[in-house]
Design a protein around this motif. Structure first.
Motif, PDB file in Angstrom:
ATOM      1  N   TYR A 133       0.821  -1.208   0.000  1.00  0.00           N
ATOM      2  CA  TYR A 133       0.000   0.000   0.000  1.00  0.00           C
ATOM      3  C   TYR A 133       0.858   1.263   0.000  1.00  0.00           C
ATOM      4  CZ  TYR A 133      -4.434  -2.408   0.487  1.00  0.00           C
ATOM      5  OH  TYR A 133      -5.539  -3.175   0.246  1.00  0.00           O
ATOM      6  N   SER A 134       2.020   1.196   0.637  1.00  0.00           N
ATOM      7  CA  SER A 134       2.925   2.336   0.615  1.00  0.00           C
ATOM      8  C   SER A 134       3.404   2.602  -0.811  1.00  0.00           C
ATOM      9  CB  SER A 134       4.122   2.065   1.537  1.00  0.00           C
ATOM     10  OG  SER A 134       5.070   3.110   1.455  1.00  0.00           O
ATOM     11  N   ALA A 135       3.743   1.526  -1.535  1.00  0.00           N
ATOM     12  CA  ALA A 135       4.178   1.666  -2.925  1.00  0.00           C
ATOM     13  C   ALA A 135       3.053   2.234  -3.791  1.00  0.00           C
ATOM     14  CB  ALA A 135       4.638   0.320  -3.465  1.00  0.00           C
ATOM     15  N   LEU A 136       1.828   1.761  -3.571  1.00  0.00           N
ATOM     16  CA  LEU A 136       0.694   2.248  -4.346  1.00  0.00           C
ATOM     17  C   LEU A 136       0.436   3.723  -4.071  1.00  0.00           C
ATOM     18  CD1 LEU A 136      -1.687   1.763  -6.232  1.00  0.00           C
ATOM     19  CD2 LEU A 136      -2.993   0.908  -4.275  1.00  0.00           C
ATOM     20  N   ASN A 137       0.516   4.129  -2.821  1.00  0.00           N
ATOM     21  CA  ASN A 137       0.291   5.538  -2.473  1.00  0.00           C
ATOM     22  C   ASN A 137       1.358   6.440  -3.085  1.00  0.00           C
ATOM     23  OD1 ASN A 137      -2.031   4.994  -0.989  1.00  0.00           O
ATOM     24  ND2 ASN A 137      -0.906   4.717   0.928  1.00  0.00           N
ATOM     25  N   ASN A 138       2.593   5.950  -3.146  1.00  0.00           N
ATOM     26  CA  ASN A 138       3.660   6.724  -3.784  1.00  0.00           C
ATOM     27  C   ASN A 138       3.376   6.926  -5.267  1.00  0.00           C
ATOM     28  OD1 ASN A 138       5.096   7.000  -1.405  1.00  0.00           O
ATOM     29  ND2 ASN A 138       6.369   5.187  -1.766  1.00  0.00           N
ATOM     30  N   LEU A 139       2.866   5.878  -5.924  1.00  0.00           N
ATOM     31  CA  LEU A 139       2.516   5.996  -7.342  1.00  0.00           C
ATOM     32  C   LEU A 139       1.396   7.015  -7.542  1.00  0.00           C
ATOM     33  CD1 LEU A 139       2.597   2.304  -8.659  1.00  0.00           C
ATOM     34  CD2 LEU A 139       4.011   4.211  -9.445  1.00  0.00           C
ATOM     35  N   LYS A 140       0.436   7.022  -6.636  1.00  0.00           N
ATOM     36  CA  LYS A 140      -0.681   7.957  -6.755  1.00  0.00           C
ATOM     37  C   LYS A 140      -0.211   9.403  -6.609  1.00  0.00           C
ATOM     38  CE  LYS A 140      -4.310   4.843  -5.085  1.00  0.00           C
ATOM     39  NZ  LYS A 140      -5.354   4.621  -4.042  1.00  0.00           N
ATOM     40  N   GLU A 141       0.827   9.615  -5.797  1.00  0.00           N
ATOM     41  CA  GLU A 141       1.351  10.969  -5.631  1.00  0.00           C
ATOM     42  C   GLU A 141       2.010  11.452  -6.922  1.00  0.00           C
ATOM     43  OE1 GLU A 141       3.949  11.164  -2.307  1.00  0.00           O
ATOM     44  OE2 GLU A 141       2.412  10.665  -0.829  1.00  0.00           O
ATOM     45  N   VAL A 142       2.694  10.535  -7.603  1.00  0.00           N
ATOM     46  CA  VAL A 142       3.374  10.900  -8.855  1.00  0.00           C
ATOM     47  C   VAL A 142       2.388  10.988 -10.009  1.00  0.00           C
ATOM     48  CG1 VAL A 142       5.195  10.238 -10.482  1.00  0.00           C
ATOM     49  CG2 VAL A 142       5.493   9.797  -8.032  1.00  0.00           C
ATOM     50  N   PHE A 143       1.378  10.104 -10.007  1.00  0.00           N
ATOM     51  CA  PHE A 143       0.398  10.050 -11.097  1.00  0.00           C
ATOM     52  C   PHE A 143      -1.014  10.223 -10.508  1.00  0.00           C
ATOM     53  CE2 PHE A 143       4.000   7.288 -12.199  1.00  0.00           C
ATOM     54  CZ  PHE A 143       4.453   7.932 -13.344  1.00  0.00           C
ATOM     55  N   PRO A 144      -1.470  11.469 -10.361  1.00  0.00           N
ATOM     56  CA  PRO A 144      -2.767  11.739  -9.714  1.00  0.00           C
ATOM     57  C   PRO A 144      -3.949  11.036 -10.379  1.00  0.00           C
ATOM     58  CG  PRO A 144      -1.495  13.760  -9.958  1.00  0.00           C
ATOM     59  CD  PRO A 144      -0.767  12.705 -10.722  1.00  0.00           C
ATOM     60  N   ALA A 145      -3.847  10.690 -11.652  1.00  0.00           N
ATOM     61  CA  ALA A 145      -4.955  10.011 -12.335  1.00  0.00           C
ATOM     62  C   ALA A 145      -5.245   8.646 -11.719  1.00  0.00           C
ATOM     63  CB  ALA A 145      -4.637   9.846 -13.819  1.00  0.00           C
ATOM     64  N   LEU A 146      -4.273   8.101 -10.979  1.00  0.00           N
ATOM     65  CA  LEU A 146      -4.457   6.792 -10.350  1.00  0.00           C
ATOM     66  C   LEU A 146      -5.157   6.894  -8.995  1.00  0.00           C
ATOM     67  CD1 LEU A 146      -0.971   5.091 -11.026  1.00  0.00           C
ATOM     68  CD2 LEU A 146      -3.085   4.880 -12.354  1.00  0.00           C
ATOM     69  N   ALA A 147      -5.549   8.080  -8.587  1.00  0.00           N
ATOM     70  CA  ALA A 147      -6.131   8.276  -7.252  1.00  0.00           C
ATOM     71  C   ALA A 147      -7.302   7.348  -6.947  1.00  0.00           C
ATOM     72  CB  ALA A 147      -6.561   9.730  -7.080  1.00  0.00           C
ATOM     73  N   PRO A 148      -8.205   7.053  -7.895  1.00  0.00           N
ATOM     74  CA  PRO A 148      -9.344   6.181  -7.557  1.00  0.00           C
ATOM     75  C   PRO A 148      -8.976   4.704  -7.424  1.00  0.00           C
ATOM     76  CG  PRO A 148      -9.782   7.543  -9.515  1.00  0.00           C
ATOM     77  CD  PRO A 148      -8.324   7.593  -9.249  1.00  0.00           C
ATOM     78  N   LEU A 149      -7.755   4.351  -7.788  1.00  0.00           N
ATOM     79  CA  LEU A 149      -7.378   2.940  -7.869  1.00  0.00           C
ATOM     80  C   LEU A 149      -7.127   2.341  -6.490  1.00  0.00           C
ATOM     81  CD1 LEU A 149      -4.905   1.456 -10.454  1.00  0.00           C
ATOM     82  CD2 LEU A 149      -4.722   0.801  -8.063  1.00  0.00           C
TER      83      LEU A 149
END
Length: 406
Positions: free
Chosen positions: A308-324
């Motif tokens: 989940y930490s890795a996923l949250n980091n990706l969401k910070e870099v790519f905001p379009a992934l926020a709903p994922l």
């Protein structure tokens, strides 16, 4: 008073958890430990045991807030009064993450209340040495009063079923995710970040392509990856692995569904091979996805928290992934499978059977039947249109005239 659930691994690999008073270091709480060991552990998985303990933990928190001991009350033949039961239920169902007054989901609340009620019934039987008919009646009455707070399962709601059927990745998130599948190192500057990024994108790609659960993903071992041979596609083998003695994670990710073998795309296979052979740190660990960063956890399998930490980091870099979130990818897979079944004009029984096999569901599973309700609804609509048209076909053509002014 703070209570904590601690997780352990036995010598034979079995996972178990115990409830502790956070203000002290020593033995676990006696009654909760005895209840889990004797009444829960023999028949359920470790994951379910943790849910039981969370419900009991909330009971203990409420006791501390009220400055009472339920066990002592029971020993004195004094049971919870209705206003106390109401207060206990409010505490059990209160959200720990949201603001004051917020509650947890209905399904989770129902589960916690039921588990708490079962524990309190056991506690009464355990602490009262001389049970007679009057005492048993009082215990039953308390038990029923608690269970009366269990709401009708939200899963039975037609609106909730429709919500599940419609769940899928938003188009913007899906596009961003597919772009990352093609360019996993997009925006990565440091060499040390490349391995973790490829691992993280690859984990999401497997969830997207197979619809497997996150616990199944994190349980994959190197030997579960089978490269393509003789024109067949590459595959991943999902195994039920409860209490794996080679897994160092106290909170072990496990497969909740049946074991099975799933196919992956050629592109995913190539990325897996590249990750395994070039990016994955040298390690004796059998698990496919492991920690890259230097330190004491390097080379150990990725934990649920790490995922989940890795996923949250990706969401910070790519905001379009926020709903994922991981389970949304499982819903999205079923949405895409339904579209494929429609294109192939797959009959109801074939769609249900194939879906169950690929999702790891048992035959006639509730979720499988829910997703397949689409065909029933579509066929009902089709028959309804045919019956409506049949009115005109039978010669009743004067009816439309009444719609015109005379």
């Amino acid at each position: 008073m703070i209570f904590k659930i601690k997780h352990f691994i036995a010598a034979d690999g079995e996972r178990f958890s115990q409830l502790y008073n956070g203000d002290s270091t020593g033995f676990p709480l006696y009654y909760p430990t005895s209840y889990i060991a004797r009444s829960v552990r023999p028949s359920v998985t470790h994951e379910t045991q943790k849910v039981h303990l969370e419900a009991i933990k909330r009971v203990c928190e409420w006791e501390a807030l009220q400055n009472i001991s339920i066990a002592v009350r029971f020993q004195g033949r004094e049971y919870l009064r209705q206003f106390e039961i109401d207060g206990l239920v409010r505490h059990i169902t209160a959200s720990r993450r949201s603001g004051k007054g917020e509650v947890i989901s209905r399904n989770k609340a129902n589960t916690y209340i039921a588990y708490a009620a079962n524990y309190l019934r056991w506690l009464a039987d355990e602490t009262i040495t001389e049970l007679n008919s009057d005492i048993k009646t009082a215990i039953d009455k308390q038990h029923e009063a608690l269970l009366s707070s269990v709401a009708r399962k939200s899963g039975s709601s037609p609106a909730n079923k429709q919500r599940i059927l419609a769940m899928r990745l938003p188009d913007e998130a899906a596009q961003a995710l597919r772009k990352l599948f093609e360019e996993p190192l997009h925006c990565v500057q440091k060499n040390g970040d490349k391995g973790p990024r490829i691992r993280n994108i690859l984990m999401l790609r497997i969830l997207y392509e197979t619809g497997m659960r996150r616990g199944e993903l994190l349980s994959l071992k190197l030997g579960n990856f089978m490269e393509a041979i003789s024109g067949e596609s590459a595959q991943l083998r999902i195994e039920r692995n409860h209490h794996d003695e080679f897994d160092s994670r106290a909170q072990q990710p496990v497969a909740k569904t049946l074991g099975r073998t799933v196919n992956i795309s050629t592109e995913a296979e190539q990325q897996l091979i590249a990750y395994r052979d070039h990016w994955r740190p040298n390690s004796d660990c059998h698990f496919l996805f492991i920690n890259h960063r230097a330190g004491r956890t390097q080379g150990r399998p990725v934990t649920m928290t790490g995922f989940y930490s890795a996923l949250n980091n990706l969401k910070e870099v790519f905001p379009a992934l926020a709903p994922l979130y991981p389970h949304l990818l499982r819903h999205d897979w079923n949405y895409r499978f339904s579209q494929k079944a429609d294109m192939e004009r797959m009959d109801f029984e074939s769609e249900r059977t194939i879906r169950e096999m690929l999702m790891g569901w048992t035959p006639n599973s509730e979720m499988s039947l829910l997703y397949n309700q689409r065909h029933i609804q579509e066929r009902a609509n089709e028959i309804g249109r045919e019956i409506a048209s049949d009115t005109i076909n039978r010669g009743d053509k004067k009816c439309p005239a009444i719609l015109h002014r005379q």
